[in-house]
Design a protein around this motif. Structure first.
Motif, PDB file in Angstrom:
ATOM      1  N   LEU A  37     -17.048  -3.381  -7.407  1.00 15.18           N
ATOM      2  CA  LEU A  37     -17.983  -2.667  -6.518  1.00 15.18           C
ATOM      3  C   LEU A  37     -17.383  -2.500  -5.122  1.00 15.18           C
ATOM      4  O   LEU A  37     -17.576  -1.472  -4.473  1.00 15.18           O
ATOM      5  CB  LEU A  37     -19.325  -3.403  -6.438  1.00 15.18           C
ATOM      6  CG  LEU A  37     -20.145  -3.447  -7.725  1.00 15.18           C
ATOM      7  CD1 LEU A  37     -21.432  -4.231  -7.514  1.00 15.18           C
ATOM      8  CD2 LEU A  37     -20.466  -2.058  -8.243  1.00 15.18           C
ATOM      9  N   VAL A  40     -14.905   0.400  -5.341  1.00 14.50           N
ATOM     10  CA  VAL A  40     -15.605   1.696  -5.337  1.00 14.50           C
ATOM     11  C   VAL A  40     -16.043   2.047  -3.919  1.00 14.50           C
ATOM     12  O   VAL A  40     -15.886   3.178  -3.465  1.00 14.50           O
ATOM     13  CB  VAL A  40     -16.830   1.677  -6.297  1.00 14.50           C
ATOM     14  CG1 VAL A  40     -17.689   2.920  -6.097  1.00 14.50           C
ATOM     15  CG2 VAL A  40     -16.378   1.577  -7.738  1.00 14.50           C
ATOM     16  N   GLU A  41     -16.560   1.052  -3.204  1.00 19.08           N
ATOM     17  CA  GLU A  41     -17.016   1.285  -1.831  1.00 19.08           C
ATOM     18  C   GLU A  41     -15.846   1.743  -0.950  1.00 19.08           C
ATOM     19  O   GLU A  41     -15.983   2.683  -0.151  1.00 19.08           O
ATOM     20  CB  GLU A  41     -17.628  -0.008  -1.277  1.00 19.08           C
ATOM     21  CG  GLU A  41     -18.575   0.238  -0.137  1.00 19.08           C
ATOM     22  CD  GLU A  41     -19.339  -1.011   0.253  1.00 19.08           C
ATOM     23  OE1 GLU A  41     -19.651  -1.834  -0.626  1.00 19.08           O
ATOM     24  OE2 GLU A  41     -19.604  -1.156   1.447  1.00 19.08           O
ATOM     25  N   LEU A  43     -13.067   3.250  -1.959  1.00 11.52           N
ATOM     26  CA  LEU A  43     -12.648   4.601  -2.358  1.00 11.52           C
ATOM     27  C   LEU A  43     -13.599   5.657  -1.797  1.00 11.52           C
ATOM     28  O   LEU A  43     -13.171   6.711  -1.327  1.00 11.52           O
ATOM     29  CB  LEU A  43     -12.579   4.702  -3.886  1.00 11.52           C
ATOM     30  CG  LEU A  43     -11.498   3.835  -4.553  1.00 11.52           C
ATOM     31  CD1 LEU A  43     -11.638   3.881  -6.067  1.00 11.52           C
ATOM     32  CD2 LEU A  43     -10.099   4.282  -4.147  1.00 11.52           C
ATOM     33  N   MET A  44     -14.905   5.347  -1.835  1.00 11.42           N
ATOM     34  CA  MET A  44     -15.889   6.305  -1.309  1.00 11.42           C
ATOM     35  C   MET A  44     -15.691   6.499   0.197  1.00 11.42           C
ATOM     36  O   MET A  44     -15.796   7.615   0.706  1.00 11.42           O
ATOM     37  CB  MET A  44     -17.315   5.833  -1.598  1.00 11.42           C
ATOM     38  CG  MET A  44     -17.663   5.772  -3.069  1.00 11.42           C
ATOM     39  SD  MET A  44     -17.606   7.366  -3.901  1.00 11.42           S
ATOM     40  CE  MET A  44     -19.171   8.072  -3.408  1.00 11.42           C
ATOM     41  N   GLU A  47     -12.606   8.635   0.681  1.00 11.73           N
ATOM     42  CA  GLU A  47     -12.895  10.038   0.340  1.00 11.73           C
ATOM     43  C   GLU A  47     -13.586  10.733   1.508  1.00 11.73           C
ATOM     44  O   GLU A  47     -13.278  11.865   1.859  1.00 11.73           O
ATOM     45  CB  GLU A  47     -13.771  10.114  -0.909  1.00 11.73           C
ATOM     46  CG  GLU A  47     -13.042   9.743  -2.190  1.00 11.73           C
ATOM     47  CD  GLU A  47     -13.876  10.024  -3.428  1.00 11.73           C
ATOM     48  OE1 GLU A  47     -15.082  10.288  -3.288  1.00 11.73           O
ATOM     49  OE2 GLU A  47     -13.318   9.972  -4.537  1.00 11.73           O
ATOM     50  N   GLN A  53     -11.256  14.067  -2.867  1.00 13.72           N
ATOM     51  CA  GLN A  53     -11.923  13.470  -4.026  1.00 13.72           C
ATOM     52  C   GLN A  53     -10.867  12.771  -4.872  1.00 13.72           C
ATOM     53  O   GLN A  53      -9.856  13.382  -5.233  1.00 13.72           O
ATOM     54  CB  GLN A  53     -12.635  14.535  -4.843  1.00 13.72           C
ATOM     55  CG  GLN A  53     -13.876  15.057  -4.128  1.00 13.72           C
ATOM     56  CD  GLN A  53     -14.948  15.536  -5.080  1.00 13.72           C
ATOM     57  OE1 GLN A  53     -14.756  15.563  -6.285  1.00 13.72           O
ATOM     58  NE2 GLN A  53     -16.078  15.916  -4.531  1.00 13.72           N
ATOM     59  N   ILE A  54     -11.100  11.516  -5.143  1.00  6.56           N
ATOM     60  CA  ILE A  54     -10.145  10.750  -5.949  1.00  6.56           C
ATOM     61  C   ILE A  54     -10.690  10.699  -7.381  1.00  6.56           C
ATOM     62  O   ILE A  54     -11.747  10.104  -7.614  1.00  6.56           O
ATOM     63  CB  ILE A  54      -9.968   9.321  -5.384  1.00  6.56           C
ATOM     64  CG1 ILE A  54      -9.564   9.399  -3.895  1.00  6.56           C
ATOM     65  CG2 ILE A  54      -8.939   8.545  -6.193  1.00  6.56           C
ATOM     66  CD1 ILE A  54      -9.590   8.068  -3.166  1.00  6.56           C
ATOM     67  N   PRO A  55     -10.034  11.346  -8.346  1.00  9.39           N
ATOM     68  CA  PRO A  55     -10.579  11.383  -9.701  1.00  9.39           C
ATOM     69  C   PRO A  55     -10.559  10.012 -10.391  1.00  9.39           C
ATOM     70  O   PRO A  55      -9.750   9.151 -10.032  1.00  9.39           O
ATOM     71  CB  PRO A  55      -9.667  12.377 -10.431  1.00  9.39           C
ATOM     72  CG  PRO A  55      -8.422  12.452  -9.621  1.00  9.39           C
ATOM     73  CD  PRO A  55      -8.771  12.082  -8.226  1.00  9.39           C
TER      74      PRO A  55
ATOM     75  N   SER B 121     -24.769  -1.025  -6.895  1.00  7.66           N
ATOM     76  CA  SER B 121     -24.461  -0.771  -5.487  1.00  7.66           C
ATOM     77  C   SER B 121     -24.668   0.703  -5.171  1.00  7.66           C
ATOM     78  O   SER B 121     -24.620   1.563  -6.069  1.00  7.66           O
ATOM     79  CB  SER B 121     -23.017  -1.168  -5.155  1.00  7.66           C
ATOM     80  OG  SER B 121     -22.108  -0.169  -5.553  1.00  7.66           O
ATOM     81  N   ALA B 123     -22.652   2.611  -3.313  1.00 10.17           N
ATOM     82  CA  ALA B 123     -21.403   3.377  -3.415  1.00 10.17           C
ATOM     83  C   ALA B 123     -21.171   3.832  -4.866  1.00 10.17           C
ATOM     84  O   ALA B 123     -20.806   4.989  -5.106  1.00 10.17           O
ATOM     85  CB  ALA B 123     -20.228   2.543  -2.921  1.00 10.17           C
ATOM     86  N   LEU B 124     -21.386   2.941  -5.817  1.00 12.61           N
ATOM     87  CA  LEU B 124     -21.182   3.320  -7.227  1.00 12.61           C
ATOM     88  C   LEU B 124     -22.226   4.357  -7.649  1.00 12.61           C
ATOM     89  O   LEU B 124     -21.928   5.286  -8.398  1.00 12.61           O
ATOM     90  CB  LEU B 124     -21.233   2.079  -8.134  1.00 12.61           C
ATOM     91  CG  LEU B 124     -20.893   2.321  -9.601  1.00 12.61           C
ATOM     92  CD1 LEU B 124     -19.492   2.901  -9.763  1.00 12.61           C
ATOM     93  CD2 LEU B 124     -21.005   1.028 -10.417  1.00 12.61           C
ATOM     94  N   ARG B 127     -21.093   7.689  -6.383  1.00 11.22           N
ATOM     95  CA  ARG B 127     -19.915   8.162  -7.112  1.00 11.22           C
ATOM     96  C   ARG B 127     -20.311   8.704  -8.486  1.00 11.22           C
ATOM     97  O   ARG B 127     -19.875   9.769  -8.912  1.00 11.22           O
ATOM     98  CB  ARG B 127     -18.921   7.005  -7.249  1.00 11.22           C
ATOM     99  CG  ARG B 127     -17.582   7.420  -7.767  1.00 11.22           C
ATOM    100  CD  ARG B 127     -16.514   6.363  -7.559  1.00 11.22           C
ATOM    101  NE  ARG B 127     -15.240   6.887  -8.013  1.00 11.22           N
ATOM    102  CZ  ARG B 127     -14.436   7.640  -7.278  1.00 11.22           C
ATOM    103  NH1 ARG B 127     -14.767   7.923  -6.037  1.00 11.22           N
ATOM    104  NH2 ARG B 127     -13.312   8.111  -7.769  1.00 11.22           N
ATOM    105  N   ARG B 130     -22.184  11.959  -8.335  1.00 14.84           N
ATOM    106  CA  ARG B 130     -21.264  13.079  -8.103  1.00 14.84           C
ATOM    107  C   ARG B 130     -20.517  13.454  -9.390  1.00 14.84           C
ATOM    108  O   ARG B 130     -20.213  14.622  -9.628  1.00 14.84           O
ATOM    109  CB  ARG B 130     -20.262  12.674  -7.025  1.00 14.84           C
ATOM    110  CG  ARG B 130     -19.521  13.838  -6.436  1.00 14.84           C
ATOM    111  CD  ARG B 130     -18.438  13.370  -5.502  1.00 14.84           C
ATOM    112  NE  ARG B 130     -17.316  12.805  -6.216  1.00 14.84           N
ATOM    113  CZ  ARG B 130     -16.398  12.013  -5.670  1.00 14.84           C
ATOM    114  NH1 ARG B 130     -16.512  11.661  -4.426  1.00 14.84           N
ATOM    115  NH2 ARG B 130     -15.394  11.555  -6.383  1.00 14.84           N
TER     116      ARG B 130
END
Lengths: 80, 317
Positions: A37, A40-41, A43-44, A47, A53-55, B121, B123-124, B127, B130
């Motif tokens: 998690l 992911v945070e 990466l967001m 971005e 945008q990171i695929p 979360s 953020a997930l 994502r 999207r």
């Protein structure tokens, strides 16, 4: 600011770690205690910062700070 | 009275209620009973192979023609084959847990399967929204089995504010009060697991159901935080030994080995001493075994009373 400095700043914001503990060689899970998690945070946030945008397929292999920095640098056409 | 939300239209269901996908025990029989009663029944694929999952899908389809889901456990050794199977079987809805389902979303969407990932979360959530998720299950740490840190009360409204797709609240919900609270937080529906352990149609050992019924408010503990894969279970001899080992600094690998096979030992074989009795904090509110249809009817009858009570409490001056 270099891509590495941006990545490090975002990791500091998320994990509240001292700057010197984050190097290009740092592994997210083992060295930075960052779980999926947290990644992911990060990466967001990246971005949003770079308006990119990171695929998903690119994110799967990202286990170290260097891998993230190199991926973004390549995307931006910069040297890591 | 019928409480309808956008989720009912999205999934073509009568009640905005999903049954939690409990590995090993949420098979075709339970999922069929929930779907037949107007909710969305979910077959919990867990780490099972395609033979078992196909058999449960076939069983469900013999019992109902209503929509249902299969839950993908993303850490499963069979995950690629299971994704192929749900596409081949044209399963209407897929939920996912235990990670980021991003890599599979495109294929599932191409197959016109609705995809509802579990998120812990904001953020997930952003994502996956999207990437094309149709809805999200925001699951708080009150839930049973694998858990994260955020509570349902905090996570749900934050996820609701962050995305434009329907959000389903999970973790700590077992009756009409919890359902209405979830709606008040902005959710379009709920996912309920622990109460369905005590559904007659659940493939769980009867002593496991008795344990859930006897459990009180403070009877669950979270094990495995140090491994990065924390799990909530009803405390017993096994959780005590595990937590002691964790406190003593046992390695991640040894802890994972210690936990291996403990959940089916309890859920399938009824070993309540050295097995792991996964359940959510709300187990203290579950007090009987009943048919899945009665559980759903009870929840929505309660919800109606809650709504009435709130209306009565409304002050005119």
């Amino acid at each position: 600011m270099s891509v590495f400095e941006d990545v490090r700043k975002i990791i500091i914001e998320i994990k509240d770690l001292p700057e010197e503990s984050i190097t290009l060689e740092s592994r997210f899970e083992e060295d930075l205690e960052a779980d999926s998690l947290d990644v992911v945070e990060m990466l967001m946030s990246l971005e949003e910062l770079y308006d990119i945008q990171i695929p998903e397929e690119a994110t799967e292999g990202m286990k170290t700070v260097r891998e993230v920095v190199e991926y973004i640098s390549a995307l931006l056409g910069q040297d890591a | 009275m019928l409480i309808k939300t956008a989720l009912c239209d999205l999934l073509n269901i009568k009640y905005p209620l999903l049954q939690g996908a409990m590995a090993w025990i949420a098979g075709g029989r339970l999922a069929a009973a929930v779907s037949q009663a107007g909710g969305l029944g979910i077959i919990g694929a867990g780490s099972a192979d395609c033979i078992w999952i196909k058999q449960e899908i076939d069983l469900l389809r013999q019992l109902t023609d209503k929509p249902f889901a299969v839950n993908l456990m993303l850490g499963s050794p069979h995950i690629h084959e299971v994704v192929d199977l749900v596409i081949r079987e044209k399963v209407p809805v897929v939920t996912s847990g235990g990670g980021n389902p991003g890599p599979y979303i495109e294929r599932l969407k191409q197959a016109e399967i609705k995809i509802i990932p579990v998120v812990a979360s904001v953020a997930l959530a952003k994502r996956l929204s999207r990437l094309g998720a149709d809805a999200l299950i925001a699951e708080g740490t009150e839930s049973g089995g694998h858990v994260a840190e955020m509570t349902t009360m905090c996570l749900v409204p934050m996820v609701v504010d962050a995305v434009a797709i329907p959000v389903i609240a999970a973790g700590g919900i077992a009756d009409g009060r919890g359902f209405m609270a979830a709606l008040a937080l902005g959710a379009q529906g709920v996912q309920i697991g622990t109460r369905f352990i005590c559904a007659e149609e659940c493939n769980v050992h009867p002593v496991y159901q008795e344990k859930v019924i006897k459990a009180l408010d403070r009877d669950t503990v979270v094990c495995g935080t140090s491994t990065g894969h924390p799990v909530r279970a009803i405390h017993n001899k096994f959780t005590r030994a595990y937590l002691q080992s964790e406190k003593a600094g046992m390695s991640k690998e040894d802890l994972e080995e210690m936990g291996r096979g403990r959940y089916p030992a309890a859920a399938v074989h009824g070993d309540l001493v050295s097995g792991s009795i996964l359940a959510g904090q709300i187990c203290g509110l579950v007090n009987k075994v009943q048919p899945a249809a009665d559980i759903i009817a009870d929840i929505f009858k309660d919800a109606e009373q809650v709504l009435q009570r709130l209306e009565e409490q409304r002050c005119q001056d």
